[in-house]
Design an enzyme around this catalytic site. Structure first.
Site, mmCIF file in Angstrom:
data_model
loop_
_atom_site.group_PDB
_atom_site.id
_atom_site.type_symbol
_atom_site.label_atom_id
_atom_site.label_comp_id
_atom_site.label_asym_id
_atom_site.label_seq_id
_atom_site.Cartn_x
_atom_site.Cartn_y
_atom_site.Cartn_z
ATOM 1 N N SER A 170 -6.926 75.374 33.953
ATOM 2 C CA SER A 170 -7.845 74.764 34.906
ATOM 3 C C SER A 170 -8.395 75.845 35.851
ATOM 4 C CB SER A 170 -7.139 73.618 35.657
ATOM 5 O OG SER A 170 -8.063 72.845 36.389
ATOM 6 N N ASP A 312 -10.122 65.878 27.446
ATOM 7 C CA ASP A 312 -10.124 66.658 28.678
ATOM 8 C C ASP A 312 -11.310 66.291 29.566
ATOM 9 O OD1 ASP A 312 -9.580 68.619 30.581
ATOM 10 O OD2 ASP A 312 -9.497 70.260 29.138
ATOM 11 N N HIS A 339 -6.603 66.982 30.142
ATOM 12 C CA HIS A 339 -6.589 68.194 30.968
ATOM 13 C C HIS A 339 -5.199 68.817 31.031
ATOM 14 C CE1 HIS A 339 -8.704 70.894 33.556
ATOM 15 N NE2 HIS A 339 -7.913 70.673 34.598
#
Length: 365
Positions: A170, A312, A339
């Site tokens: 991320s 995601d 995610h």
């Protein structure tokens, strides 16, 4: 490019609401988390050799591998927290958590996979995160300073081009890309996990794909709350958890969210997250709003693994494209993942990451 196909966090108020909602769900229903089958030997995950546990010459033995590293910044010197696990002279992975302002805690799933594969790895809370110093000077929260922090951590840990792998997830993926674009001469390999190379492209994906797929009445109510900047309203997370988080952040009922994830959410620092990421959960703004490194990807010449997931918040097709833009890229696709694919498609995720590490180390990449 190789394609390997398998056989969060927000403001203080929203993070607090999220933690409370998850806790209440846990209290109302018994947790039914499914056990994870043993890792597959074909991915290089076997019993770690005795040398993996050798601590000869290590200065961090007395603290169990934990170590505070002083970091010089324009605003003074601060300490960041790290913890080493294992010993491998040729594979050392530094983990960059997301947020910005989350913690290393959600990476703890690695404990079930990396030791068995003989991977030496380092947990690390970036400056401002829960285990590290938390200065209040907002001028410290910018990508360039974080890059220099990572470089200081690398030097302190003695990592170099013969062993140093950087895994960023991320926001950590942004930081990993930025670090590699400046310091790739120090890297043996790069892993970009669940992060696109462009925030404008991410916002476009959210607007054109994720939001149209939502219940439009729910989306309208979420947008109305955001328009009022009423992010502390409990209704905001009541809407987003079942309609966004469970679908695109972690595809498990909140009652089954693993403890490391819950602790990371509980410990998020909104004083970093909001200025850089922005307050909305359906897109990014803040200092990162115009961040875009798509044009620079071809300058990366080190072995690079890009991890994408079907569900995601980040576009998996864009991440596959990224793997084709770098000079030596591989794409790892997690068909069941979101995610946090390291949890909801865990064997695919860690199996693919370990295979990449082993292939690069053996000269097979």
């Amino acid at each position: 490019m190789e394609i390997l196909v398998p056989l969060v966090p927000a403001r203080r108020a929203s993070a607090t609401v999220l933690a409370l909602l998850v806790a209440s769900t846990l209290g109302a229903a018994a947790c039914t988390t499914q056990s994870v089958p043993p890792p597959a030997a074909e991915n290089g995950i076997t019993a770690a050799p005795a040398a993996y546990f050798d601590t000869t010459g290590r200065k961090d033995v007395v603290s169990g591998g934990a170590r505070l590293i002083p970091i010089s910044t324009p605003k003074g010197t601060f300490n960041v927290w790290t913890k080493r696990v294992g010993n491998n002279p040729t594979i050392k992975v530094l983990l960059l958590h997301g947020g910005p302002g989350m913690t290393h805690e959600y990476f703890e799933a690695a404990d079930a996979y990396f030791p068995g594969a003989g991977v030496e790895y380092y947990y690390y809370d970036q400056l401002g995160s829960f285990y590290s110093d938390q200065p209040k000077d907002s001028s410290l929260w910018n990508t360039e300073r974080f890059v220099e922090e990572v470089e200081q951590v690398r030097k302190a840990l003695g990592l170099d081009q013969d062993n140093f792998y950087l895994l960023g997830q991320s926001w950590g993926g942004i930081l990993a890309m930025e670090y590699a674009l400046k310091y790739q001469q120090h890297l043996k390999g790069l892993i970009i996990s669940n992060m696109m190379a462009s925030i404008p492209a991410y916002n476009e994906y959210a607007a054109k794909v994720l939001m149209p797929a939502m219940d439009q009445k729910v989306l309208a109510e979420v947008k109305a709350i955001e328009a009022k900047k009423d992010y502390s309203n409990p209704r905001y997370m009541e809407l987003l958890i079942p309609n966004h988080y469970q679908l695109h952040i972690l595809r498990m009922p909140p009652a089954e969210w693993p403890d490391p994830v819950q602790r990371a959410f509980k410990h998020v620092n909104p004083d970093i997250y909001v200025p850089m990421q922005g307050p909305s959960e359906l897109g990014a703004s803040g200092k990162l709003e115009k961040w875009d490194r798509t044009a620079d990807l071809p300058t990366l010449t080190i072995p690079t693994l890009v991890v994408g997931a079907e569900h995601d918040t980040m576009d998996p097709k864009h991440m596959e494209w990224m793997a084709g833009q770098v000079k030596r890229g591989r794409y790892l696709y997690c068909p069941k993942g979101s995610h946090l694919a390291l949890y909801d498609d865990q064997q695919t995720y860690f199996g693919g990451v370990i295979k990449f590490l082993k292939d690069v180390d053996a000269g097979r990449f």
